[in-house]
Design a protein around this motif. Structure first.
Motif: not given
Length: 729
Positions: A185-199, A231-237
């Motif tokens: 999945l490509d985004f042409m531009e973006g200043d994004m945050d990554l949310i992930h779930f470690y543990g 966890n195999p789940f992430v969010i870009l926002c």
């Protein structure tokens, strides 16, 4: 239609209620990714690419003149190695013994009603006729007979798009796959945050948010499972995205083994995300005529913040991923004997717990580890799945019949994938384990891993599971898995690509689980891997609930449940009230608080009920009554995170709201105390603005509860809590 193709523009548009996904076949036949985000029209967004002659960004072999055309910064739909793209790839493949290189070009597409299937793999399905459309796009290497088909399942009303890929070898030579991910999945531009779930074990799915830096960021597991650790789940926002505002993209990998999610912020601030199988040791040999199919991933987008994104995943997984007949039934409230007895039990001890459970109004007794073979500790017996009647003092059927006579269902613990070296199974079949020849095995919890890539191992597992479940009226299985997969070598065929064993192991696991559920279709299966070590969307296809963590402390569970809620239905969270001081960290919390925390998910107890005080027994009866009266709300209502335990260290609040918005619950747990405390006011979400609601005898409008909130009673002790059920009047 959810999927449209504009032949004049060579433009694919995938439309859900609240998102648009767009791809374009350019003049070279390259499939470009041009847009994913808020609903848009059928404008061709490729005008945003901005070709440029960028130094050190070369051209594909058939482009000899245009130095502005480069795969090194163009947004691609399925990036591969070999066409001049130096960013992270989804596919690395080529002929065996030769340089791995591909240059994929568009061949054809197919549109179908309904959902594509992935044989042997978990995947979302069509729950209602007409709710899904499938798009298949076939690409081919420019020179060789190697084909890649991209699969898209568009769940229009659910705002979910699923992705998978197949690689087909139509040449006359062997093809080697070194990486075969599910999508890019490509985004042409973006200043994004990554949310992930470690543990970690006893501390899974901890929320972490940070700005995505330039370079490659990776979230992965090479442990043979999705793991406690990532966890195999992430969010870009967007940087300013909140629970209720802003763009958010979620990616969920529907697989229970090792995985890799890579994100790269490139030279022109574009962002690429690729996701799929862990490829640290991956090597798959594809003979002429063979096809390799990747696991599925699910994508969802929200422009209304993180709450809406979570709701989309939760509802889609509940309706279109969980197949169990239990998903819309009341889950049994149960007591598990583990923390009450550990290995030290017999039938009489179990029946004493069962009697107390029946008196309190519970539905089920679950017998945990230690009922089989010579299993009095965790050093022996795994693999010898015959009932230890000497230890129980009776047969399994006699025990189950006596429990059933008390009005309780009966469940049992299994760990089918493992074997103890001190076991008859290992002594008879030492070659059935994953172990490197000539080396001492790496041990974990004094157990080894059975080789599920071998048919005879899978058949053995199928038989003993069926024999166990058929010997008595057993209606529930807790399937555990208590170590990582290591020393990955199969003795079945030394010439077999060892790089294929990890994936074959997971495919074997799915085959055995599918067999068990086919033979016992009414079984309630609970997943477990030392708690939450395999809490993933792939497991939900077989098990509608998963033991969320071996950590049963109510306060630490607040963070674990919080992180889990971003990508998974809360009905899948198995949560129990346990004894205090807590066995994991020694903390003491009120019995009421432990119950409120556990009612976030599938509810039960993990303690010796016979040792409860009369006061705690009365509280347990109240908790069970509340859960029984509100189970539909807790299992299928919309879940709202009302604050974050990662940021607010004074209290954690959450609520459920029913589908018709006529019923809700609010729960608050205090996590710190202060002298001269300030008032705590909690604002609810998801209610009807103009409706009137009864809250403990006082009437409020929905607007008042959502804009002004409720004033929460002051805590009267450490870790005090408050819960109220709210009804429209």
């Amino acid at each position: 239609m959810a999927v449209r193709f504009d032949e004049k523009k060579n433009l694919f548009t995938l439309q859900t209620l609240d998102s648009t996904y767009q791809m374009k076949v350019d003049d070279h036949g390259v499939l470009l990714h041009t847009y994913y985000g808020a609903p848009a029209d059928e404008t061709d967004f490729s005008y945003l690419i901005g070709p440029e002659d960028r130094g050190f960004s070369g051209q594909p072999g058939d482009e000899k003149k245009d130095r502005t055309y480069s795969m090194d910064y163009y947004p691609l739909e399925y990036p591969v190695q070999g066409n001049g793209d130096f960013r992270v790839k989804a596919l690395k493949a080529g002929f065996e013994g030769e340089v791995l290189a591909l240059d994929l070009r568009f061949v054809s597409y197919e549109l179908e009603k309904g959902k594509y299937s992935l044989p042997g793999l978990p995947a979302l399905f069509e729950a209602e006729a007409g709710e899904v459309e499938t798009l298949k796009i076939t690409l081919k290497d420019r020179l060789e007979e190697i084909y890649v088909t991209l699969f898209y399942g568009v769940f229009e009303k659910k705002n979910v798009i699923t992705r998978a890929a197949s690689i087909e070898n139509r040449s006359g030579k062997n093809v080697t796959l070194k990486r075969a991910l599910s999508f890019g999945l490509d985004f042409m531009e973006g200043d994004m945050d990554l949310i992930h779930f470690y543990g970690k074990h006893a501390g899974e799915r901890q929320f972490e948010r940070r700005n995505l830096p330039h370079g490659i960021t990776e979230i992965s597991s090479s442990r043979g499972t999705s793991s406690h650790h990532h966890n195999p789940f992430v969010i870009l926002c967007d940087k300013d995205t909140t629970e209720d505002f802003g763009n958010a993209y979620g990616v969920s990998f529907i697989y229970s083994g090792g995985f890799k999610i890579q994100m790269e912020k490139d030279q022109v601030d574009g962002i690429r995300l690729v996701c799929g199988l862990d490829d640290e040791e991956f090597l798959w040999k594809l003979a002429p005529g063979e096809t390799f199919v990747t696991p599925e991933a699910a994508l969802s987008y929200s422009e209304k913040g993180l709450t809406a994104l979570s709701d989309q995943f939760q509802k889609a997984y509940h309706a279109n991923l969980i197949r169990s007949p239990w998903k819309d039934k009341k889950r049994p409230t149960l007591v598990n004997n583990w923390e009450a007895t550990y290995f030290g039990f017999d039938a009489e001890k179990l029946l004493k717990i069962a009697g107390e459970a029946a008196d309190l109004g519970l539905d089920m007794l679950v017998l945990d580890d230690g009922w089989f073979g010579k299993r009095n500790d965790d050093n022996s017996g795994l693999g010898d799945w015959f009932v230890n009647e000497k230890k129980l003092g009776c047969t399994m059927k006699e025990l189950v019949d006596r429990v059933n006579a008390l009005g309780l269902k009966f469940g049992i613990w299994l760990e089918p994938e493992m074997v103890s070296e001190d076991s008859d199974l290992y002594r008879t079949h030492p070659d059935w384990v994953l172990q490197i020849p000539g080396r001492e095995p790496n041990r974990s919890r004094n157990q080894l891993v059975l080789d599920l890539s071998r048919k005879e191992v899978r058949e053995y597992m199928k038989k003993f599971i069926d024999d166990t479940l058929s010997c008595a009226n057993i209606s529930y299985v807790k399937w555990d898995m208590n170590r990582s997969v290591d020393n990955v070598y199969s003795a079945a065929d030394p010439t077999l690509s060892q790089g294929a064993i990890r994936h074959k192991y997971v495919l074997g696991l799915y085959e055995v689980m599918e067999d068990m559920l086919t033979r016992h279709p009414d079984l309630l299966l609970e997943g477990c891997s030392g708690g939450g070590g395999r809490f993933d969307a792939g497991m939900l296809y077989y098990a509608p609930q998963i033991w969320c963590s071996d950590n049963t402390d109510a306060i630490e569970r607040l963070r674990i449940h919080y992180g889990t809620s971003f990508g998974y239905p809360m009905s899948s969270v198995s949560a129990h009230v346990s004894v205090c001081p807590n066995h994991q960290n020694g903390r003491v919390t009120p019995f009421k608080t432990r119950g409120i925390c556990a009612m976030q998910g599938s509810f039960g107890y993990e303690l010796d009920l016979s040792k409860l005080s009369e006061e705690d027994k009365a509280e347990a009866r109240r908790q069970i009554t509340v859960y029984n009266e509100n189970w539909e709300l807790f299992q299928s209502g919309s879940y709202y995170r009302l604050n974050s335990p990662m940021e607010n260290h004074d209290y954690t609040a959450w609520s459920y709201v029913s589908k018709d918005q006529r019923k809700a619950s609010l729960s608050v747990i205090y996590t710190d105390l202060h002298g001269n405390p300030k008032p705590v006011r909690v604002k609810l979400k998801g209610l009807k603005k103009d409706a009137s609601y009864d809250v403990d005898g006082t009437v409020y409008t929905g607007t008042a509860l959502m804009r002004g909130g409720l004033l929460i009673p002051k805590p009267s002790c450490n870790y005090d809590s408050y819960m109220v059920c709210i009804h429209e009047i």
